[in-house]
Scaffold this motif. Structure first.
Motif, mmCIF file in Angstrom:
data_model
loop_
_atom_site.group_PDB
_atom_site.id
_atom_site.type_symbol
_atom_site.label_atom_id
_atom_site.label_comp_id
_atom_site.label_asym_id
_atom_site.label_seq_id
_atom_site.Cartn_x
_atom_site.Cartn_y
_atom_site.Cartn_z
ATOM 1 N N LEU A 231 -146.323 34.544 5.887
ATOM 2 C CA LEU A 231 -146.163 34.106 4.507
ATOM 3 C C LEU A 231 -144.996 33.131 4.449
ATOM 4 N N ASP A 232 -145.313 31.851 4.312
ATOM 5 C CA ASP A 232 -144.281 30.820 4.265
ATOM 6 C C ASP A 232 -143.863 30.613 2.820
ATOM 7 N N THR A 233 -142.752 31.195 2.442
ATOM 8 C CA THR A 233 -142.250 31.084 1.072
ATOM 9 C C THR A 233 -141.716 29.691 0.764
ATOM 10 N N LEU A 234 -141.537 28.873 1.797
ATOM 11 C CA LEU A 234 -140.920 27.542 1.746
ATOM 12 C C LEU A 234 -139.410 27.626 1.797
ATOM 13 N N TYR A 235 -138.856 28.846 1.736
ATOM 14 C CA TYR A 235 -137.407 29.030 1.726
ATOM 15 C C TYR A 235 -136.897 29.774 2.964
ATOM 16 N N HIS A 236 -137.668 29.750 4.034
ATOM 17 C CA HIS A 236 -137.192 30.345 5.270
ATOM 18 C C HIS A 236 -136.110 29.468 5.892
#
Length: 309
Positions: free
Chosen positions: A117-122
């Motif tokens: 799950l790529d939250t975009l905030y990794h």
């Protein structure tokens, strides 16, 4: 060849691929009973794995003291549509390595794909680790991002800046819970391997090896549930498994950069997640979130209005 899959389609809440049989007539001490049962989704033809309460209790008792590798071998045989969901933490990485070793011993068996799950905030270090894992293990990673966006700029244009501070429930839903539901539905997931362990504390303190997630319609397997952080790190070091560079800078549990900080001496390994808050989970392992309940109530009210019109 390494493969990366990206999905953005909408699938709602219904992705039941496995279910438990709750029957008041079945005693926990009754003989073990199991079988396959056709699902209630017309889009998938794979049969579901059904358990009686007594059978599930028997399985957990039997698996409790088995080595994680043996648990994984068992689950690869038992469960159709088995995936591993991971944020590439140490426990997930150990699981990936064990699965690769099992695959090498039984090359004809099905691979276990990953869901990320790529939250975009990794952290950037996390994205770099994903690429190293793909290269090392030749594993397929299915990446699910928040719906209809691909970048932080697009996300913040749609939801505003610092949504994670302004409305944590909404952020968890949009960035994690909904993409997870979409992943389960799009991939037809029956069961998932997780990286949760009892030694992580909080809500994870008494989880079993196998549990039924009735809300999400899947089986969750926690193969390293009995291991401590030290056990996992020892495995990582012994087998030279690639890991997040942040772990060498005081981090132990790594999530989004805005909610993760290094862990102090003697602190719990997940103390760096949402530090200073009562929160210990992001929603993907919780019971239905308040935002999910809000959405369902809104949909119900809208349906009632349409029906009354």
């Amino acid at each position: 060849m390494n493969s990366l899959s990206r999905s953005q389609s909408s699938s709602g809440f219904s992705s039941p691929r496995s279910r438990s049989i709750s029957d008041a007539k079945i005693d926990d001490n009754a003989s073990v009973d199991s079988g396959f049962s056709l699902g209630n989704s017309s889009t998938h033809s794979t049969p579901l794995v059904s358990f009686t309460k007594g059978h599930l209790k028997h399985l957990n008792k039997t698996l409790e003291n088995m080595h994680p590798t043996d648990i994984l071998r068992f689950c690869k045989v038992l469960f159709p549509n088995l995936y591993q969901t991971t944020a590439f933490g140490l426990t997930g990485l150990a699981t990936i390595d064990m699965l690769a070793k099992i695959q090498a011993q039984s090359p004809g068996s099905a691979n276990t794909d990953l869901i990320f799950l790529d939250t975009l905030y990794h952290f950037q270090e996390t994205y770099e680790l994903v690429e190293r894992v793909k290269e090392r293990y030749n594993v397929r990673v299915h990446v699910f991002k928040p719906a209809e966006v691909d970048t932080v700029a697009q996300f913040e244009e749609m939801y505003g800046e610092k949504l994670y501070d302004i409305s944590a429930d909404l952020y968890d839903w949009v960035a994690k819970v909904e993409p997870q539901q979409r992943a389960y539905g799009d991939l037809g997931v029956a069961a998932v391997l997780t990286g949760r362990r009892r030694s992580q504390g909080g809500q994870r303190g008494d989880i079993p090896v196998i549990e039924i997630d009735e809300e999400r319609g899947i089986v969750k397997i926690n193969p390293l549930v009995n291991w401590s952080f030290k056990d996992v790190k020892s495995y990582i070091d012994e087998h030279k498994v690639p890991y997040n560079a942040l772990l060498d800078r005081g981090y132990k549990s790594v999530g989004d950069w805005h909610s993760t900080s290094p862990v102090g001496e003697g602190e719990d390994e997940r103390a760096g997640r949402w530090k200073g808050q009562e929160k210990t989970e992001c929603g993907i392992h919780n019971k239905k979130s308040r935002y999910a309940q809000f959405l369902e109530n809104a949909a119900r009210e809208e349906a009632q209005k349409v029906s009354a019109a």
